[in-house]
Enzyme design. Structure first.
Site, mmCIF file in Angstrom:
data_model
loop_
_atom_site.group_PDB
_atom_site.id
_atom_site.type_symbol
_atom_site.label_atom_id
_atom_site.label_comp_id
_atom_site.label_asym_id
_atom_site.label_seq_id
_atom_site.Cartn_x
_atom_site.Cartn_y
_atom_site.Cartn_z
ATOM 1 N N TRP A 167 -34.161 -49.609 -31.441
ATOM 2 C CA TRP A 167 -33.385 -49.404 -30.207
ATOM 3 C C TRP A 167 -32.500 -48.168 -30.303
ATOM 4 O O TRP A 167 -32.282 -47.473 -29.309
ATOM 5 C CB TRP A 167 -32.584 -50.657 -29.878
ATOM 6 N N ASP B 14 -24.187 -49.926 -28.098
ATOM 7 C CA ASP B 14 -25.084 -50.861 -27.426
ATOM 8 C C ASP B 14 -24.828 -52.234 -28.044
ATOM 9 O O ASP B 14 -25.115 -52.462 -29.218
ATOM 10 C CB ASP B 14 -26.530 -50.417 -27.648
ATOM 11 N N LYS C 258 -29.379 -61.752 -23.085
ATOM 12 C CA LYS C 258 -29.436 -62.448 -24.365
ATOM 13 C C LYS C 258 -28.275 -63.436 -24.511
ATOM 14 O O LYS C 258 -28.475 -64.588 -24.866
ATOM 15 C CB LYS C 258 -29.447 -61.438 -25.507
#
Length: 356
Positions: A100, A167, A191
């Site tokens: 990511w 992030d 999530k």
């Protein structure tokens, strides 16, 4: 009602009490005679809900007044793009902890120079590096706080002299930290905090003042600030689901209680791995282990395939590892119950007994 043990990496479970509580709002939100998916984003009812959502975030995160909060469609992929497009003027540093971070760095490379401030590639991303090489005129350092694919998580955040962007998609509001040390935090909510379809961005006003203004209006963070996240039609239901989850976290006792709950769940699974005498092989180094995503392997891909199949037969869903690295992964986001983690731990012990 059939409910499985959901360990998916995202979208992920929501508390049953939250889902049950949504039922009436789907048909009659705030006694409007309209469901939450039907109301206007220009209505007072939506605005009140939006304002409350931001207030709950400020309270739970103990944010000072230096931050703006906005909600943006496009998920993490849009945030990879927007962070670079808005804040990269000369060069930007990225902590290389996995996939990511790569995606964010490669998106930003369209707008200027990017480089790795460090890298965990030498050990297949099994740890979090703790040193950072920051070049002169660096606009920001970008990190991914929790790495879902490799199962690593930051337990000590960088102390650098450039703006820090994080992030936090996969561990946002899972523990108590000093959120005010970051210049920007963004997170897809699917999530830990609600339904897929929106990313929240929390940005320090000083950083916003440096954002580019020579880029398309829709891709400017300042546009979303000035229009209070309603420049275009916002994802009303997603923001509503975030609101419900924030109330749930507050009612559970806030981040202190949520963190203790998450510690219990992670310990249950890691104890099985550590006590298996190598039957289960954890990927992440112990000091970098994630509480949110437990990654491990068995002795062969065939055995891992069998584990996933047997788990599914016993209603344990979502334990297959990411397609890029294989293996097994157990995601323990906020809504996963300690009872679910305990049940999986017992299944893992039994699987080891039968196949060890």
């Amino acid at each position: 009602m059939k409910r499985v043990f959901n360990f998916n990496a995202g979208p992920s479970p929501m508390p049953l009490e939250v889902l049950e509580g949504m039922k009436e709002d789907l048909t009659n939100f705030k006694n409007t005679g309209m469901g939450i998916t039907e109301i206007s984003h220009r209505s007072k009812e939506f605005q009140d809900m939006l304002d409350e959502t931001k207030l709950l975030l400020r309270q739970l995160m103990n944010l000072n007044d230096d931050y703006e909060i906005v909600f943006i469609q496009g998920g993490g992929t849009m945030q990879f793009l927007m962070t670079g497009y808005n804040f990269l003027h000369t060069r930007a540093a990225y902590a290389d902890t996995g996939v990511w971070a790569h995606k964010a760095r490669n998106s930003a490379a369209f707008f200027g120079e990017v480089y790795n401030a460090n890298s965990a590639e030498d050990k297949n991303y099994s740890y979090i590096p703790d040193t950072y090489e920051i070049k002169p005129d660096t606009d920001y350092l970008y990190i991914c706080a929790n790495n879902t694919i490799y199962g690593t998580e930051y337990w000590k955040f960088p102390d650098v002299k450039v703006p820090l962007i994080a992030d936090m998609s996969s561990d946002i509001l899972s523990r108590k930290i000093d959120f005010n040390k970051f210049d920007m935090i963004w997170a897809g909510i699917q999530k830990n905090l609600g339904a897929a379809g929106v990313a929240l961005a929390i940005i320090k006003k000083d950083l916003l003042a440096k954002a580019r203004t020579d880029i398309p209006e829709f891709l400017q963070y300042n546009t979303f600030v000035k229009k209070d996240s309603t420049y275009n039609t916002p994802p009303v239901f997603c923001i509503y689901s975030l609101n419900r989850m924030l109330h749930w976290i507050k009612n559970m006792g806030g981040l202190t209680a949520i963190e203790e709950r998450n510690k219990v769940k992670a310990k249950l699974i890691y104890d099985v791995i550590d006590g298996s005498d190598g039957f289960y092989k954890g990927h992440a180094e112990k000091e970098s282990r994630s509480r949110m995503n437990v990654t491990f392997n068995l002795e062969s891909a065939d055995m891992e395939k069998d584990f996933v199949a047997k788990a599914k037969e016993n209603d344990f869903i979502g334990v297959k590892g990411h397609r890029l690295v294989g293996g097994l992964r157990v995601s323990l986001y906020n809504a996963v119950t300690p009872e679910a983690a305990e049940a999986l731990a017992e299944f893992m012990k039994e699987y080891e007994r039968v196949n060890g």
